[in-house]
Design a protein around this motif. Structure first.
Motif, PDB file in Angstrom:
ATOM      1  N   GLU A 198       0.832  -1.211   0.000  1.00 54.38           N
ATOM      2  CA  GLU A 198       0.000   0.000   0.000  1.00 54.38           C
ATOM      3  C   GLU A 198       0.863   1.257   0.000  1.00 54.38           C
ATOM      4  O   GLU A 198       0.629   2.196  -0.777  1.00 54.38           O
ATOM      5  N   VAL A 202       1.813   4.470  -3.393  1.00 50.73           N
ATOM      6  CA  VAL A 202       1.460   5.897  -3.359  1.00 50.73           C
ATOM      7  C   VAL A 202       2.324   6.675  -4.353  1.00 50.73           C
ATOM      8  O   VAL A 202       3.527   6.425  -4.480  1.00 50.73           O
ATOM      9  N   THR A 204       4.529   9.374  -5.208  1.00 48.51           N
ATOM     10  CA  THR A 204       5.374  10.290  -4.449  1.00 48.51           C
ATOM     11  C   THR A 204       6.168  11.239  -5.359  1.00 48.51           C
ATOM     12  O   THR A 204       7.125  11.870  -4.900  1.00 48.51           O
TER      13      THR A 204
END
Length: 222
Positions: A198, A202, A204
Protein backbone atom coordinates in the motif's frame (compact mmCIF):
# COMPACT_ATOMS: atom_id res chain seq x y z
CA UNK A 1 21.12 18.64 -31.13
CA UNK A 2 19.23 16.60 -33.77
CA UNK A 3 16.72 18.56 -35.84
CA UNK A 4 13.42 17.39 -37.29
CA UNK A 5 13.98 15.20 -40.32
CA UNK A 6 14.04 17.13 -43.59
CA UNK A 7 11.64 16.27 -46.37
CA UNK A 8 13.06 13.27 -48.16
CA UNK A 9 12.98 14.09 -51.87
CA UNK A 10 12.73 10.99 -54.01
CA UNK A 11 12.10 10.43 -57.68
CA UNK A 12 9.68 7.99 -59.23
CA UNK A 13 6.02 7.32 -58.73
CA UNK A 14 4.40 9.43 -55.96
CA UNK A 15 3.55 7.39 -52.85
CA UNK A 16 -0.08 6.47 -52.24
CA UNK A 17 0.19 7.19 -48.52
CA UNK A 18 0.88 10.42 -46.65
CA UNK A 19 3.16 11.16 -43.73
CA UNK A 20 0.22 11.87 -41.37
CA UNK A 21 -1.18 8.43 -42.26
CA UNK A 22 2.17 6.82 -41.50
CA UNK A 23 2.42 8.58 -38.12
CA UNK A 24 -1.16 7.64 -37.20
CA UNK A 25 -0.51 4.00 -38.07
CA UNK A 26 2.74 4.02 -36.11
CA UNK A 27 0.92 5.35 -33.04
CA UNK A 28 -1.64 2.55 -33.45
CA UNK A 29 1.07 -0.12 -33.51
CA UNK A 30 2.84 1.35 -30.47
CA UNK A 31 -0.37 1.71 -28.45
CA UNK A 32 -1.31 -1.89 -29.22
CA UNK A 33 2.01 -3.71 -28.86
CA UNK A 34 4.71 -1.30 -27.68
CA UNK A 35 7.47 0.59 -29.44
CA UNK A 36 9.67 -2.50 -29.73
CA UNK A 37 7.11 -4.03 -32.13
CA UNK A 38 7.18 -1.03 -34.44
CA UNK A 39 9.02 -2.05 -37.61
CA UNK A 40 8.81 -0.81 -41.16
CA UNK A 41 7.38 -4.17 -42.24
CA UNK A 42 4.72 -4.11 -39.49
CA UNK A 43 3.85 -0.53 -40.39
CA UNK A 44 3.51 -1.44 -44.07
CA UNK A 45 1.12 -4.22 -43.10
CA UNK A 46 -1.00 -1.77 -41.10
CA UNK A 47 -1.16 0.57 -44.09
CA UNK A 48 -1.65 -2.19 -46.68
CA UNK A 49 1.33 -1.01 -48.67
CA UNK A 50 4.86 -2.17 -49.40
CA UNK A 51 7.72 -1.26 -47.04
CA UNK A 52 9.32 0.64 -49.94
CA UNK A 53 6.35 3.03 -50.03
CA UNK A 54 7.24 4.16 -46.51
CA UNK A 55 10.71 5.22 -47.57
CA UNK A 56 9.26 8.11 -49.56
CA UNK A 57 8.76 9.72 -46.14
CA UNK A 58 11.17 8.13 -43.65
CA UNK A 59 14.69 6.73 -43.89
CA UNK A 60 14.38 4.09 -41.16
CA UNK A 61 12.84 3.36 -37.77
CA UNK A 62 14.98 5.94 -35.98
CA UNK A 63 13.85 8.61 -38.42
CA UNK A 64 10.25 7.50 -37.87
CA UNK A 65 10.61 7.74 -34.09
CA UNK A 66 12.07 11.24 -34.43
CA UNK A 67 9.05 12.26 -36.50
CA UNK A 68 6.67 10.70 -33.97
CA UNK A 69 8.32 12.55 -31.09
CA UNK A 70 8.14 15.85 -32.95
CA UNK A 71 4.51 15.21 -33.90
CA UNK A 72 3.56 14.54 -30.29
CA UNK A 73 5.58 17.43 -28.84
CA UNK A 74 4.07 19.84 -31.38
CA UNK A 75 0.59 19.05 -30.07
CA UNK A 76 1.37 19.73 -26.40
CA UNK A 77 0.04 22.95 -24.89
CA UNK A 78 2.59 23.89 -22.26
CA UNK A 79 1.33 25.54 -19.04
CA UNK A 80 1.70 29.17 -18.09
CA UNK A 81 4.68 29.83 -15.85
CA UNK A 82 4.73 31.62 -12.47
CA UNK A 83 7.23 34.37 -11.71
CA UNK A 84 9.18 32.61 -8.95
CA UNK A 85 12.08 30.59 -10.44
CA UNK A 86 11.64 27.62 -8.09
CA UNK A 87 7.96 27.37 -8.97
CA UNK A 88 8.79 27.58 -12.69
CA UNK A 89 11.01 24.53 -12.30
CA UNK A 90 8.28 22.62 -10.50
CA UNK A 91 5.64 23.51 -13.09
CA UNK A 92 7.90 22.53 -15.99
CA UNK A 93 8.94 19.24 -14.37
CA UNK A 94 5.35 18.31 -13.57
CA UNK A 95 4.33 19.14 -17.15
CA UNK A 96 7.11 16.87 -18.41
CA UNK A 97 5.93 14.08 -16.11
CA UNK A 98 2.30 14.47 -17.18
CA UNK A 99 3.09 14.53 -20.90
CA UNK A 100 5.32 11.47 -20.71
CA UNK A 101 2.93 9.54 -18.47
CA UNK A 102 0.30 9.87 -21.19
CA UNK A 103 2.64 8.12 -23.69
CA UNK A 104 4.87 5.87 -21.63
CA UNK A 105 6.63 4.48 -24.73
CA UNK A 106 8.27 7.88 -25.23
CA UNK A 107 10.34 7.45 -22.07
CA UNK A 108 11.77 4.22 -23.48
CA UNK A 109 12.89 6.15 -26.57
CA UNK A 110 14.15 9.23 -24.75
CA UNK A 111 16.42 7.34 -22.38
CA UNK A 112 18.61 6.55 -25.38
CA UNK A 113 19.62 10.21 -24.90
CA UNK A 114 19.61 11.06 -28.61
CA UNK A 115 16.05 11.18 -29.96
CA UNK A 116 13.55 13.78 -28.76
CA UNK A 117 10.85 16.19 -29.93
CA UNK A 118 12.32 19.61 -30.64
CA UNK A 119 9.19 21.39 -29.36
CA UNK A 120 9.75 19.67 -26.01
CA UNK A 121 12.95 21.69 -25.55
CA UNK A 122 10.60 24.16 -23.86
CA UNK A 123 11.15 22.02 -20.76
CA UNK A 124 14.95 22.21 -20.95
CA UNK A 125 14.88 25.95 -21.56
CA UNK A 126 12.42 26.63 -18.75
CA UNK A 127 14.20 24.56 -16.09
CA UNK A 128 17.70 25.78 -17.00
CA UNK A 129 16.62 29.43 -17.20
CA UNK A 130 14.84 29.19 -13.83
CA UNK A 131 17.84 27.44 -12.26
CA UNK A 132 20.13 30.27 -13.43
CA UNK A 133 17.65 32.81 -12.10
CA UNK A 134 17.84 30.97 -8.78
CA UNK A 135 21.60 31.52 -8.57
CA UNK A 136 23.11 28.52 -10.33
CA UNK A 137 25.73 28.99 -13.04
CA UNK A 138 24.94 27.70 -16.55
CA UNK A 139 26.82 24.42 -16.06
CA UNK A 140 25.15 23.70 -12.73
CA UNK A 141 21.78 24.63 -14.24
CA UNK A 142 22.27 21.95 -16.90
CA UNK A 143 23.26 19.45 -14.21
CA UNK A 144 20.09 20.34 -12.29
CA UNK A 145 17.97 19.78 -15.37
CA UNK A 146 19.62 16.40 -15.96
CA UNK A 147 19.02 15.30 -12.36
CA UNK A 148 15.34 16.27 -12.63
CA UNK A 149 15.04 14.44 -15.96
CA UNK A 150 16.63 11.29 -14.53
CA UNK A 151 14.31 11.41 -11.52
CA UNK A 152 11.26 11.89 -13.76
CA UNK A 153 12.22 9.14 -16.21
CA UNK A 154 13.00 6.74 -13.38
CA UNK A 155 9.66 7.37 -11.71
CA UNK A 156 7.79 6.77 -14.97
CA UNK A 157 9.72 3.61 -15.86
CA UNK A 158 9.23 2.08 -12.41
CA UNK A 159 5.54 2.93 -12.30
CA UNK A 160 4.93 1.61 -15.82
CA UNK A 161 6.56 -1.72 -14.97
CA UNK A 162 4.74 -1.88 -11.63
CA UNK A 163 1.47 -1.15 -13.40
CA UNK A 164 2.00 -3.98 -15.86
CA UNK A 165 2.87 -6.33 -12.99
CA UNK A 166 -0.22 -5.29 -11.01
CA UNK A 167 -2.40 -5.90 -14.07
CA UNK A 168 -1.46 -9.59 -13.87
CA UNK A 169 -3.40 -9.67 -10.58
CA UNK A 170 -1.39 -12.37 -8.86
CA UNK A 171 0.71 -12.42 -5.67
CA UNK A 172 4.26 -11.16 -6.01
CA UNK A 173 7.46 -12.41 -4.45
CA UNK A 174 7.86 -9.05 -2.72
CA UNK A 175 4.48 -9.40 -1.02
CA UNK A 176 5.30 -12.84 0.31
CA UNK A 177 8.67 -11.69 1.69
CA UNK A 178 7.33 -8.57 3.40
CA UNK A 179 4.46 -10.51 4.91
CA UNK A 180 6.86 -12.72 6.87
CA UNK A 181 9.91 -10.65 7.92
CA UNK A 182 11.79 -11.42 11.12
CA UNK A 183 11.13 -8.55 13.60
CA UNK A 184 14.36 -9.36 15.43
CA UNK A 185 16.49 -8.82 12.33
CA UNK A 186 14.48 -6.16 10.49
CA UNK A 187 12.19 -4.53 13.08
CA UNK A 188 11.20 -1.46 11.06
CA UNK A 189 10.44 -3.37 7.89
CA UNK A 190 8.63 -6.11 9.79
CA UNK A 191 6.35 -3.50 11.38
CA UNK A 192 5.68 -1.90 8.02
CA UNK A 193 5.41 -5.20 6.16
CA UNK A 194 1.61 -5.57 6.17
CA UNK A 195 1.30 -2.08 4.64
CA UNK A 196 4.36 -2.20 2.37
CA UNK A 197 2.47 -2.75 -0.89
CA UNK A 198 0.00 0.00 0.00
CA UNK A 199 2.72 2.47 0.98
CA UNK A 200 4.92 1.85 -2.06
CA UNK A 201 1.93 2.25 -4.39
CA UNK A 202 1.46 5.90 -3.36
CA UNK A 203 2.44 8.44 -6.01
CA UNK A 204 5.37 10.29 -4.45
CA UNK A 205 6.58 12.14 -7.54
CA UNK A 206 5.51 15.60 -6.36
CA UNK A 207 6.88 15.00 -2.84
CA UNK A 208 10.23 13.87 -4.19
CA UNK A 209 10.40 16.57 -6.83
CA UNK A 210 10.03 19.37 -4.29
CA UNK A 211 12.73 17.91 -2.07
CA UNK A 212 14.99 17.36 -5.08
CA UNK A 213 14.59 20.90 -6.42
CA UNK A 214 15.14 22.43 -2.98
CA UNK A 215 18.37 20.45 -2.63
CA UNK A 216 19.61 21.37 -6.10
CA UNK A 217 18.99 25.08 -5.63
CA UNK A 218 20.42 25.09 -2.13
CA UNK A 219 23.64 23.59 -3.44
CA UNK A 220 24.44 26.69 -5.47
CA UNK A 221 27.84 26.62 -7.15
CA UNK A 222 29.59 24.61 -4.45
Amino acid sequence: MPNPSPQHNRTGRPPRISLPEILAAAHTVIDADGVEKLTMRRLATELACTPMALYHHVHDKEDLLRLLLNDYADQVVWPSLPDAPRERILVAAKAMHEVLAARSWIVEVLVSDDLFGVSALWINETIIDAAIASGLGPDRAVYAYRVIWHYTAGDLIVRAKSGRRAAENRPTYRESVFADLDPETLPRLAALGPRWVELTAVDTYDYGLRALVDGLLAGGES
